[in-house]
Motif scaffolding. Structure first.
Motif, PDB file in Angstrom:
ATOM      1  N   ALA A  76       0.828  -1.205   0.000  1.00  0.00           N
ATOM      2  CA  ALA A  76       0.000   0.000   0.000  1.00  0.00           C
ATOM      3  C   ALA A  76       0.864   1.256   0.000  1.00  0.00           C
ATOM      4  N   LYS A  77       0.340   2.318  -0.564  1.00  0.00           N
ATOM      5  CA  LYS A  77       1.086   3.567  -0.651  1.00  0.00           C
ATOM      6  C   LYS A  77       0.873   4.454   0.575  1.00  0.00           C
ATOM      7  N   LYS A  78      -0.161   4.129   1.342  1.00  0.00           N
ATOM      8  CA  LYS A  78      -0.440   4.908   2.551  1.00  0.00           C
ATOM      9  C   LYS A  78      -0.823   3.959   3.686  1.00  0.00           C
ATOM     10  N   LYS A  79      -0.579   4.396   4.929  1.00  0.00           N
ATOM     11  CA  LYS A  79      -0.894   3.558   6.076  1.00  0.00           C
ATOM     12  C   LYS A  79      -2.397   3.480   6.359  1.00  0.00           C
ATOM     13  N   LEU A  80      -2.854   2.276   6.581  1.00  0.00           N
ATOM     14  CA  LEU A  80      -4.280   2.078   6.879  1.00  0.00           C
ATOM     15  C   LEU A  80      -4.487   1.908   8.371  1.00  0.00           C
ATOM     16  N   ALA A  81      -3.642   1.101   9.005  1.00  0.00           N
ATOM     17  CA  ALA A  81      -3.795   0.817  10.437  1.00  0.00           C
ATOM     18  C   ALA A  81      -2.434   0.654  11.090  1.00  0.00           C
ATOM     19  N   GLY A  82      -2.438   0.654  12.434  1.00  0.00           N
ATOM     20  CA  GLY A  82      -1.206   0.438  13.169  1.00  0.00           C
ATOM     21  C   GLY A  82      -0.347   1.669  13.421  1.00  0.00           C
ATOM     22  N   GLN A  83       0.784   1.403  14.086  1.00  0.00           N
ATOM     23  CA  GLN A  83       1.712   2.472  14.449  1.00  0.00           C
ATOM     24  C   GLN A  83       3.103   2.134  13.918  1.00  0.00           C
ATOM     25  N   TYR A  84       3.861   3.164  13.587  1.00  0.00           N
ATOM     26  CA  TYR A  84       5.223   2.917  13.113  1.00  0.00           C
ATOM     27  C   TYR A  84       6.030   4.203  13.206  1.00  0.00           C
ATOM     28  N   VAL A  85       7.349   4.025  13.199  1.00  0.00           N
ATOM     29  CA  VAL A  85       8.243   5.181  13.231  1.00  0.00           C
ATOM     30  C   VAL A  85       8.833   5.219  11.819  1.00  0.00           C
ATOM     31  N   ASP A  86       9.059   6.389  11.315  1.00  0.00           N
ATOM     32  CA  ASP A  86       9.568   6.522   9.951  1.00  0.00           C
ATOM     33  C   ASP A  86      10.926   5.827   9.800  1.00  0.00           C
ATOM     34  N   PRO A  87      11.068   5.015   8.763  1.00  0.00           N
ATOM     35  CA  PRO A  87      12.355   4.322   8.545  1.00  0.00           C
ATOM     36  C   PRO A  87      13.411   5.312   8.047  1.00  0.00           C
ATOM     37  N   GLY A  88      14.684   4.881   8.058  1.00  0.00           N
ATOM     38  CA  GLY A  88      15.767   5.739   7.593  1.00  0.00           C
ATOM     39  C   GLY A  88      15.508   6.162   6.154  1.00  0.00           C
ATOM     40  N   PRO A  89      16.242   7.192   5.676  1.00  0.00           N
ATOM     41  CA  PRO A  89      16.080   7.737   4.326  1.00  0.00           C
ATOM     42  C   PRO A  89      16.589   6.939   3.139  1.00  0.00           C
ATOM     43  N   SER A  90      17.390   5.896   3.413  1.00  0.00           N
ATOM     44  CA  SER A  90      17.942   5.121   2.298  1.00  0.00           C
ATOM     45  C   SER A  90      17.126   3.917   1.855  1.00  0.00           C
ATOM     46  N   LYS A  91      17.201   3.623   0.569  1.00  0.00           N
ATOM     47  CA  LYS A  91      16.486   2.480  -0.002  1.00  0.00           C
ATOM     48  C   LYS A  91      16.879   1.219   0.766  1.00  0.00           C
ATOM     49  N   GLY A  92      15.900   0.424   1.098  1.00  0.00           N
ATOM     50  CA  GLY A  92      16.181  -0.824   1.805  1.00  0.00           C
ATOM     51  C   GLY A  92      15.921  -0.745   3.299  1.00  0.00           C
ATOM     52  N   GLU A  93      15.814   0.466   3.851  1.00  0.00           N
ATOM     53  CA  GLU A  93      15.587   0.619   5.287  1.00  0.00           C
ATOM     54  C   GLU A  93      14.093   0.416   5.546  1.00  0.00           C
ATOM     55  N   TYR A  94      13.787  -0.096   6.710  1.00  0.00           N
ATOM     56  CA  TYR A  94      12.381  -0.351   7.029  1.00  0.00           C
ATOM     57  C   TYR A  94      12.150  -0.411   8.526  1.00  0.00           C
ATOM     58  N   THR A  95      10.905  -0.278   8.948  1.00  0.00           N
ATOM     59  CA  THR A  95      10.527  -0.371  10.362  1.00  0.00           C
ATOM     60  C   THR A  95       9.245  -1.199  10.415  1.00  0.00           C
ATOM     61  N   GLN A  96       8.938  -1.687  11.621  1.00  0.00           N
ATOM     62  CA  GLN A  96       7.748  -2.521  11.772  1.00  0.00           C
ATOM     63  C   GLN A  96       6.499  -1.658  11.975  1.00  0.00           C
ATOM     64  N   VAL A  97       5.373  -2.169  11.535  1.00  0.00           N
ATOM     65  CA  VAL A  97       4.101  -1.487  11.755  1.00  0.00           C
ATOM     66  C   VAL A  97       3.446  -2.424  12.761  1.00  0.00           C
ATOM     67  N   THR A  98       3.059  -1.900  13.909  1.00  0.00           N
ATOM     68  CA  THR A  98       2.444  -2.739  14.940  1.00  0.00           C
ATOM     69  C   THR A  98       1.032  -2.279  15.285  1.00  0.00           C
ATOM     70  N   ASP A  99       0.273  -3.218  15.814  1.00  0.00           N
ATOM     71  CA  ASP A  99      -1.107  -2.920  16.208  1.00  0.00           C
ATOM     72  C   ASP A  99      -1.480  -3.876  17.327  1.00  0.00           C
ATOM     73  N   LYS A 100      -1.970  -3.354  18.419  1.00  0.00           N
ATOM     74  CA  LYS A 100      -2.379  -4.185  19.546  1.00  0.00           C
ATOM     75  C   LYS A 100      -1.275  -5.162  19.964  1.00  0.00           C
ATOM     76  N   GLY A 101      -0.031  -4.691  19.938  1.00  0.00           N
ATOM     77  CA  GLY A 101       1.060  -5.533  20.366  1.00  0.00           C
ATOM     78  C   GLY A 101       1.633  -6.531  19.380  1.00  0.00           C
TER      79      GLY A 101
END
Length: 246
Positions: free
Chosen positions: A147-172
């Motif tokens: 998806a191009k936009k977040k629908l649910a959950g919480q996350y912190v913005d990943p680093g600026p470089s290609k390949g970086e990522y963070t988890q999207v969590t919801d209810k633990g």
DNA sequence: GCGACAG
DNA sequence: ATCTTGTCGC
């Protein structure tokens, strides 16, 4: 069709257009019980992108899938179908608006792709039943969402470089990832749909990403259904001549 | 009640 | 989702 569908509220003849939100929610809760997020059990050789295009305020939908070789990511074939929907767009219920049309295009494929990537979410959804998971459960296909936009959950913005990522969590629980698929460009949201793990979806998304923000399957699907809508491509199943692959 | 909200 | 021109940045 999985046989369990006949033993519950959901039948192959069920018309999504006539459902109420309460009924749609019940269906999602039932389908959730059939989700399989175990690691990928096959070595994918093909992956398809699925998407729809439509004119504003129109109930006509142009659906399609583009099958690509994997990991080469070269287009092999595509299926386009013109259909219609009256089910409105409601966040959390996208599947009921787009699946009927995409299903027709999918059934038109003589050979099914190993994996189907959707323009939307898998389990990155309040009830873990985004369009990719919904389609996977009712067809037994291996699916994932982008998806191009977040629908649910919480996350912190990943680093600026290609390949970086963070988890999207919801209810633990982790329900997907915010993935930077291109330097200094907004992340995309990746999640497994059905028959693959969270890690599988992340790996596949990165392996399908080249120089653009959107992974190739989704990017191509979007391009094809849009060309179908504006008249550059025609309805039906089309295969690329093997000669053009070399 | 308030804020969030795929395509 | 779709309607739209130029413009900033790599």
């Amino acid at each position: 069709m999985p046989d369990f569908l006949n033993r519950m509220v959901i039948t192959p003849e069920l018309n999504y257009d006539q459902l109420t939100i309460a009924e749609a929610t019940l269906i999602q809760q039932q389908l959730r019980g059939h989700l399989n997020l175990e690691p990928l059990q096959i070595e994918a050789k093909t992956i398809a992108g699925a998407d729809i295009s439509l004119d504003l305020y129109s109930e006509t939908v142009y659906a399609g899938l583009v099958v690509m070789s994997y990991p080469d990511l070269q287009p092999i074939a595509y299926s386009l179908v013109k259909s219609s929907t009256i089910f409105p767009y409601i966040p959390g219920y996208l599947a009921f608006r787009e699946i009927p049309a995409i299903l027709k295009a999918y059934e038109q494929l003589p050979v099914k792709p190993d994996i189907v990537m959707f323009d939307g979410n898998g389990i990155l959804h309040a009830r873990r039943m985004g369009i990719a998971s919904h389609f996977g459960v009712i067809t037994d296909a291996i699916t994932m969402g982008c998806a191009k936009k977040k629908l649910a959950g919480q996350y912190v913005d990943p680093g600026p470089s290609k390949g970086e990522y963070t988890q999207v969590t919801d209810k633990g629980e982790v329900i997907g990832y915010a993935v930077r698929t291109k330097d200094n460009v907004k992340p995309v949201f990746i999640s497994p749909g059905h028959q693959m793990s969270l890690e599988d979806s992340l790996t596949l998304a990165l392996k399908c990403t080249g120089k653009h923000r959107l992974p190739e399957p989704t990017r191509r699907a979007h391009e094809y259904v849009n060309r179908f809508r504006i008249g550059t491509l025609t309805e039906g199943y089309h295969e690329f001549d093997s000669r053009t692959l070399f």
